[in-house]
Design a protein around this motif. Sequence first.
Motif, PDB file in Angstrom:
ATOM      1  N   ARG A 139       0.811  -1.209   0.000  1.00  0.00           N
ATOM      2  CA  ARG A 139       0.000   0.000   0.000  1.00  0.00           C
ATOM      3  C   ARG A 139       0.854   1.273   0.000  1.00  0.00           C
ATOM      4  NH1 ARG A 139      -1.443  -3.833   3.310  1.00  0.00           N
ATOM      5  NH2 ARG A 139      -0.313  -2.891   5.046  1.00  0.00           N
ATOM      6  N   LEU A 140       0.436   2.211  -0.812  1.00  0.00           N
ATOM      7  CA  LEU A 140       1.048   3.536  -0.873  1.00  0.00           C
ATOM      8  C   LEU A 140       0.079   4.560  -0.305  1.00  0.00           C
ATOM      9  CD1 LEU A 140       3.264   5.539  -2.097  1.00  0.00           C
ATOM     10  CD2 LEU A 140       1.695   5.714  -4.039  1.00  0.00           C
ATOM     11  N   ALA A 141       0.586   5.485   0.518  1.00  0.00           N
ATOM     12  CA  ALA A 141      -0.220   6.607   0.993  1.00  0.00           C
ATOM     13  C   ALA A 141       0.621   7.872   0.918  1.00  0.00           C
ATOM     14  CB  ALA A 141      -0.708   6.375   2.418  1.00  0.00           C
ATOM     15  N   VAL A 142       0.060   8.919   0.323  1.00  0.00           N
ATOM     16  CA  VAL A 142       0.791  10.173   0.145  1.00  0.00           C
ATOM     17  C   VAL A 142      -0.101  11.355   0.482  1.00  0.00           C
ATOM     18  CG1 VAL A 142       2.314   9.233  -1.652  1.00  0.00           C
ATOM     19  CG2 VAL A 142       0.186  10.371  -2.315  1.00  0.00           C
ATOM     20  N   THR A 143       0.523  12.424   0.945  1.00  0.00           N
ATOM     21  CA  THR A 143      -0.161  13.700   1.091  1.00  0.00           C
ATOM     22  C   THR A 143       0.479  14.708   0.148  1.00  0.00           C
ATOM     23  OG1 THR A 143       1.282  14.225   2.957  1.00  0.00           O
ATOM     24  CG2 THR A 143      -0.929  13.392   3.467  1.00  0.00           C
ATOM     25  N   LEU A 144      -0.283  15.751  -0.147  1.00  0.00           N
ATOM     26  CA  LEU A 144       0.144  16.730  -1.148  1.00  0.00           C
ATOM     27  C   LEU A 144      -0.623  18.019  -0.908  1.00  0.00           C
ATOM     28  CD1 LEU A 144       1.634  16.941  -4.089  1.00  0.00           C
ATOM     29  CD2 LEU A 144      -0.664  16.627  -4.965  1.00  0.00           C
ATOM     30  N   PRO A 184      -8.274  15.969  -5.920  1.00  0.00           N
ATOM     31  CA  PRO A 184      -8.402  14.547  -5.598  1.00  0.00           C
ATOM     32  C   PRO A 184      -8.398  13.660  -6.835  1.00  0.00           C
ATOM     33  CG  PRO A 184      -9.837  15.817  -4.172  1.00  0.00           C
ATOM     34  CD  PRO A 184      -9.273  16.790  -5.182  1.00  0.00           C
ATOM     35  N   ASP A 185      -9.165  14.034  -7.857  1.00  0.00           N
ATOM     36  CA  ASP A 185      -9.192  13.225  -9.078  1.00  0.00           C
ATOM     37  C   ASP A 185      -7.851  13.259  -9.800  1.00  0.00           C
ATOM     38  OD1 ASP A 185     -11.799  12.512  -8.616  1.00  0.00           O
ATOM     39  OD2 ASP A 185     -12.663  13.933 -10.051  1.00  0.00           O
ATOM     40  N   GLY A 186      -7.203  14.413  -9.813  1.00  0.00           N
ATOM     41  CA  GLY A 186      -5.915  14.532 -10.492  1.00  0.00           C
ATOM     42  C   GLY A 186      -4.837  13.696  -9.827  1.00  0.00           C
ATOM     43  N   ALA A 201      -8.388   9.536  -3.610  1.00  0.00           N
ATOM     44  CA  ALA A 201      -7.847  10.677  -2.868  1.00  0.00           C
ATOM     45  C   ALA A 201      -8.983  11.502  -2.288  1.00  0.00           C
ATOM     46  CB  ALA A 201      -6.969  11.548  -3.770  1.00  0.00           C
ATOM     47  N   VAL A 202      -8.712  12.111  -1.156  1.00  0.00           N
ATOM     48  CA  VAL A 202      -9.683  12.966  -0.490  1.00  0.00           C
ATOM     49  C   VAL A 202      -8.981  14.237  -0.022  1.00  0.00           C
ATOM     50  CG1 VAL A 202     -11.108  11.040   0.294  1.00  0.00           C
ATOM     51  CG2 VAL A 202      -9.263  11.895   1.764  1.00  0.00           C
ATOM     52  N   GLU A 203      -9.762  15.227   0.334  1.00  0.00           N
ATOM     53  CA  GLU A 203      -9.214  16.431   0.943  1.00  0.00           C
ATOM     54  C   GLU A 203      -9.262  16.318   2.466  1.00  0.00           C
ATOM     55  OE1 GLU A 203      -9.906  20.104  -2.181  1.00  0.00           O
ATOM     56  OE2 GLU A 203     -11.378  19.797  -0.578  1.00  0.00           O
ATOM     57  N   LEU A 204      -8.207  16.810   3.091  1.00  0.00           N
ATOM     58  CA  LEU A 204      -8.169  16.959   4.542  1.00  0.00           C
ATOM     59  C   LEU A 204      -8.177  18.448   4.862  1.00  0.00           C
ATOM     60  CD1 LEU A 204      -5.282  14.464   5.456  1.00  0.00           C
ATOM     61  CD2 LEU A 204      -7.751  14.007   5.489  1.00  0.00           C
ATOM     62  N   ALA A 205      -9.002  18.873   5.795  1.00  0.00           N
ATOM     63  CA  ALA A 205      -9.050  20.282   6.188  1.00  0.00           C
ATOM     64  C   ALA A 205      -8.899  20.377   7.702  1.00  0.00           C
ATOM     65  CB  ALA A 205     -10.360  20.917   5.737  1.00  0.00           C
ATOM     66  N   VAL A 271      -5.737  23.122   3.858  1.00  0.00           N
ATOM     67  CA  VAL A 271      -6.351  22.031   3.099  1.00  0.00           C
ATOM     68  C   VAL A 271      -5.238  21.275   2.384  1.00  0.00           C
ATOM     69  CG1 VAL A 271      -7.961  21.377   1.273  1.00  0.00           C
ATOM     70  CG2 VAL A 271      -8.483  23.336   2.744  1.00  0.00           C
ATOM     71  N   ALA A 272      -5.271  19.949   2.456  1.00  0.00           N
ATOM     72  CA  ALA A 272      -4.295  19.113   1.759  1.00  0.00           C
ATOM     73  C   ALA A 272      -5.005  17.921   1.146  1.00  0.00           C
ATOM     74  CB  ALA A 272      -3.205  18.643   2.720  1.00  0.00           C
ATOM     75  N   LEU A 273      -4.310  17.213   0.279  1.00  0.00           N
ATOM     76  CA  LEU A 273      -4.824  15.998  -0.332  1.00  0.00           C
ATOM     77  C   LEU A 273      -4.178  14.780   0.327  1.00  0.00           C
ATOM     78  CD1 LEU A 273      -4.633  16.951  -4.118  1.00  0.00           C
ATOM     79  CD2 LEU A 273      -6.591  17.189  -2.574  1.00  0.00           C
TER      80      LEU A 273
END
Length: 279
Positions: A139-144, A184-186, A201-205, A271-273
Amino acid sequence: MTTTDATDAFDAAERAMWAGRTEAYARGFGRLCAHPVPALLDAAGVAAGTRVLDIGTGTGAAALAAGERGALVRAVDADAGMVAEARRRGVAAEVAVLPALPFGDGEFDAVLGNFVLNHVGRPRAALAELRRVLRPGGRLAVTLWGARRGAGQDLLGAALAAGGAVPPSYLPRLDPAEDFARTPDGLAGLLAEAGFTGAGAVELAWHHRTTVEEWWGGAAGGVATVGLVLTAQEAGTVAAVRREYERLCAAFVPQGAENADGEGPLALPHVALLARAVR
């Protein structure tokens, strides 16, 4: 300038941006970037016994959190100062620069990348390398940092503009051919393009809690792009930016928390992805 030249220039500028700024990063922006770590680990399914690689570990926040869950953690960062600090905190870290990692194929169950893809000139090549070191089913998990921004993310940039700061010509600029939609889609589409499955992907706020002086200190220490812009200015411009910054901070002081000494609290919306995918 060719795509290769532009990408090499971006990577070189990123390396220069972080060199010697470990302490300034840790004092300010490091706390901000640590906020999504629990969600990042959950997205990667990190648990006791999970073989984890934390890329772009910085001062080791995600690696340490994974270790607290009982994971078997390795970490890398492109900056030797960050690696030294992560090691001091007990992380098994070493210097490595994407898209080349010193690990075998399928060596890890989970790979974490906390605000790393923002800083590589070849995001697709970087993701291909992360996929290589994951085992099948890993599993890969990334923030952006994405296109949608919280008002607190623009505080320092607004102060720079209001104070008359002029960005220097050497700021890192990603080649358009390497860019992708910061949505998120990108981001999910980028992971799918790199060969991952189940990408989402989702947004975190959230509101980052800091102080007037702490938030200024990261930029004044030259951290990130905003720091490069601020530290490139003449003294008079820096003073003007500081005045505008203090004026703009008033909008982010929670009601009843005003403090006349300038050390009072700020609540900065961010806000981050967050994306996850499977090899």
